[in-house]
Design a protein around this motif. Structure first.
Motif, PDB file in Angstrom:
ATOM      1  N   ASP A  83       5.426  -1.594  -2.299  1.00 35.59           N
ATOM      2  CA  ASP A  83       4.303  -1.156  -3.127  1.00 35.59           C
ATOM      3  C   ASP A  83       2.990  -1.123  -2.339  1.00 35.59           C
ATOM      4  O   ASP A  83       2.004  -0.556  -2.795  1.00 35.59           O
ATOM      5  CB  ASP A  83       4.147  -2.057  -4.353  1.00 35.59           C
ATOM      6  CG  ASP A  83       3.856  -3.504  -3.977  1.00 35.59           C
ATOM      7  OD1 ASP A  83       4.377  -3.973  -2.950  1.00 35.59           O
ATOM      8  OD2 ASP A  83       3.101  -4.173  -4.705  1.00 35.59           O
ATOM      9  N   ALA A  84       2.974  -1.710  -1.150  1.00 32.90           N
ATOM     10  CA  ALA A  84       1.771  -1.697  -0.304  1.00 32.90           C
ATOM     11  C   ALA A  84       1.694  -0.451   0.567  1.00 32.90           C
ATOM     12  O   ALA A  84       0.792  -0.320   1.382  1.00 32.90           O
ATOM     13  CB  ALA A  84       1.718  -2.940   0.572  1.00 32.90           C
ATOM     14  N   SER A 144      12.691   3.108  -8.917  1.00 33.63           N
ATOM     15  CA  SER A 144      11.758   3.291  -7.800  1.00 33.63           C
ATOM     16  C   SER A 144      10.686   4.325  -8.117  1.00 33.63           C
ATOM     17  O   SER A 144       9.518   4.161  -7.735  1.00 33.63           O
ATOM     18  CB  SER A 144      12.528   3.703  -6.538  1.00 33.63           C
ATOM     19  OG  SER A 144      13.429   2.683  -6.134  1.00 33.63           O
ATOM     20  N   ALA A 145      11.058   5.383  -8.821  1.00 37.19           N
ATOM     21  CA  ALA A 145      10.074   6.399  -9.186  1.00 37.19           C
ATOM     22  C   ALA A 145       9.023   5.822 -10.129  1.00 37.19           C
ATOM     23  O   ALA A 145       7.829   6.104 -10.002  1.00 37.19           O
ATOM     24  CB  ALA A 145      10.772   7.595  -9.829  1.00 37.19           C
ATOM     25  N   GLY A 171       6.201   4.561  -0.115  1.00 37.22           N
ATOM     26  CA  GLY A 171       7.440   3.820   0.100  1.00 37.22           C
ATOM     27  C   GLY A 171       8.439   3.964  -1.036  1.00 37.22           C
ATOM     28  O   GLY A 171       9.607   4.331  -0.825  1.00 37.22           O
ATOM     29  N   TYR A 172       7.994   3.693  -2.255  1.00 34.60           N
ATOM     30  CA  TYR A 172       8.900   3.800  -3.391  1.00 34.60           C
ATOM     31  C   TYR A 172       9.255   5.249  -3.698  1.00 34.60           C
ATOM     32  O   TYR A 172      10.350   5.540  -4.205  1.00 34.60           O
ATOM     33  CB  TYR A 172       8.301   3.110  -4.618  1.00 34.60           C
ATOM     34  CG  TYR A 172       8.594   1.628  -4.664  1.00 34.60           C
ATOM     35  CD1 TYR A 172       9.899   1.161  -4.834  1.00 34.60           C
ATOM     36  CD2 TYR A 172       7.583   0.695  -4.524  1.00 34.60           C
ATOM     37  CE1 TYR A 172      10.179  -0.200  -4.874  1.00 34.60           C
ATOM     38  CE2 TYR A 172       7.846  -0.676  -4.554  1.00 34.60           C
ATOM     39  CZ  TYR A 172       9.150  -1.110  -4.738  1.00 34.60           C
ATOM     40  OH  TYR A 172       9.426  -2.464  -4.761  1.00 34.60           O
ATOM     41  N   ALA A 194       3.176   0.867 -10.200  1.00 32.73           N
ATOM     42  CA  ALA A 194       3.119  -0.454  -9.559  1.00 32.73           C
ATOM     43  C   ALA A 194       2.687  -0.426  -8.106  1.00 32.73           C
ATOM     44  O   ALA A 194       2.963  -1.358  -7.360  1.00 32.73           O
ATOM     45  CB  ALA A 194       4.491  -1.138  -9.670  1.00 32.73           C
ATOM     46  N   ARG A 195       1.984   0.639  -7.684  1.00 33.50           N
ATOM     47  CA  ARG A 195       1.495   0.635  -6.302  1.00 33.50           C
ATOM     48  C   ARG A 195       0.343  -0.346  -6.174  1.00 33.50           C
ATOM     49  O   ARG A 195      -0.518  -0.448  -7.043  1.00 33.50           O
ATOM     50  CB  ARG A 195       1.050   2.029  -5.865  1.00 33.50           C
ATOM     51  CG  ARG A 195       2.194   2.920  -5.456  1.00 33.50           C
ATOM     52  CD  ARG A 195       1.730   4.121  -4.662  1.00 33.50           C
ATOM     53  NE  ARG A 195       0.960   5.043  -5.480  1.00 33.50           N
ATOM     54  CZ  ARG A 195       0.361   6.123  -4.977  1.00 33.50           C
ATOM     55  NH1 ARG A 195       0.428   6.394  -3.697  1.00 33.50           N
ATOM     56  NH2 ARG A 195      -0.327   6.925  -5.777  1.00 33.50           N
ATOM     57  N   SER A 196       0.329  -1.062  -5.056  1.00 32.47           N
ATOM     58  CA  SER A 196      -0.708  -2.066  -4.824  1.00 32.47           C
ATOM     59  C   SER A 196      -2.074  -1.405  -4.649  1.00 32.47           C
ATOM     60  O   SER A 196      -2.183  -0.276  -4.168  1.00 32.47           O
ATOM     61  CB  SER A 196      -0.360  -2.879  -3.572  1.00 32.47           C
ATOM     62  OG  SER A 196      -1.425  -3.726  -3.213  1.00 32.47           O
ATOM     63  N   ALA A 197      -3.095  -2.138  -5.035  1.00 33.62           N
ATOM     64  CA  ALA A 197      -4.464  -1.659  -4.807  1.00 33.62           C
ATOM     65  C   ALA A 197      -4.852  -1.802  -3.338  1.00 33.62           C
ATOM     66  O   ALA A 197      -5.783  -1.149  -2.866  1.00 33.62           O
ATOM     67  CB  ALA A 197      -5.437  -2.426  -5.686  1.00 33.62           C
ATOM     68  N   GLU A 198      -4.166  -2.673  -2.621  1.00 34.67           N
ATOM     69  CA  GLU A 198      -4.440  -2.898  -1.196  1.00 34.67           C
ATOM     70  C   GLU A 198      -3.297  -2.296  -0.383  1.00 34.67           C
ATOM     71  O   GLU A 198      -2.249  -2.919  -0.199  1.00 34.67           O
ATOM     72  CB  GLU A 198      -4.574  -4.398  -0.912  1.00 34.67           C
ATOM     73  CG  GLU A 198      -5.752  -5.061  -1.611  1.00 34.67           C
ATOM     74  CD  GLU A 198      -7.088  -4.566  -1.077  1.00 34.67           C
ATOM     75  OE1 GLU A 198      -7.149  -4.190   0.114  1.00 34.67           O
ATOM     76  OE2 GLU A 198      -8.057  -4.545  -1.855  1.00 34.67           O
TER      77      GLU A 198
END
Length: 277
Positions: free
Chosen positions: A171-172, A196-197, A176-177, A203-207
């Motif tokens: 997620d960083a 994953s989609a 990736g996902y 759910a992607r990280s803010a950082e």
């Protein structure tokens, strides 16, 4: 006794002072830090495209004075990959050609930089180039994602799936996902692909390891995968919703939207009418 000193014209003193002040004020380290902050803030900007254009222009100008700056080279090539201020998805043929040429040039100048090597790997799109980037830093997650993407692109969906499944902190990364979702879908793992989609969308990280200025391309991939899964499972309203969000840049989504199934076409027509109201 009166001492005599050579007279120096005041205008020459002024020019010398300005040049000296300019040299003191310009700091490669400072510019690197400022652009890094701008890139981090780009995802929060109202118009990230204009921020990316400014980053590209500043990095390009500063690199003329800081030829040995790897950060400026990276910021420049990453901004080019994100469209240089044009629409982020998709790149025009000209922009894509310019980005690939720039990636190759920056990699030639900074061959030991894992992050520039990773951009080069995405530009080249081969398994070998992604492995070269991983050799420079086996822990650099975007290089691993580039390897999986290259595997999928060459028809080895199972190989791409194996590269990323079970990896922490996907997620960083910007994509990736999304890459994992496509690999799982093409390998026949619909349940994994759907999970994953949805991680890509929600759910992607803010950082992020790499700045992406809200690059829409990973989300478009996620919508494509979710639409194709829903279509296969005959969840037609859901399929129509996702495929319409992906059709602008996804040939697979556009092809799926022509599916002749009457129930799907009715769901698609209903959604299009609702959007046009």
């Amino acid at each position: 006794m009166i001492l005599a000193f050579p007279l120096v014209p005041f205008f020459l003193l002024g020019i010398g002072s300005q040049d000296a002040a300019s040299a003191v004020q310009f700091s490669c380290d400072s510019v690197e830090r400022e652009i890094a902050k701008d890139f981090s803030r780009a995802a929060l900007a109202m118009e990230p495209e204009s921020t990316i254009r400014g980053i590209y222009d500043r990095a390009t100008e500063a690199q003329r004075r800081c030829e040995n700056s790897e950060p400026l080279a990276y910021f420049r090539v990453r901004a080019a990959e994100l469209g240089k201020g044009a629409s982020l998805a998709p790149l025009s043929a000209t922009s894509e050609q310019e980005w690939r040429a720039l990636a190759h040039d920056m990699f030639r100048r900074f061959p030991r930089s894992p992050r520039i090597a990773t951009v080069e790997a995405r530009a080249v799109g081969t398994i070998a180039s992604a492995k070269d980037a991983m050799t420079l830093d086996p822990t650099y997650l975007p290089a691993l994602v580039a390897l999986a993407a290259a595997a999928v692109a060459t028809g080895d969906a199972a190989g791409g799936k194996a590269v990323l499944e079970g990896k922490k902190n996907l997620d960083a990364t910007s994509d990736g996902y999304a890459v994992l979702a496509r690999a799982q879908f093409e390998a026949g793992d619909l349940r994994g692909a759907e999970f994953s989609a949805n991680k890509t969308l929600h759910a992607r990280s803010a950082e992020l390891v790499e700045p992406d200025a809200r690059d829409p391309r990973p989300e478009i991939t996620a919508h494509e995968v979710l639409g194709l899964i829903a279509l296969r499972k005959k969840r037609y309203p859901e399929a129509a919703r996702h495929l319409l969000q992906a059709e602008v840049t996804s040939p697979k989504a556009r092809a799926a939207l022509t599916t002749p199934d009457a129930d799907f076409q009715r769901a698609l027509l209903k959604l299009r009418r609702a959007k046009n109201r």
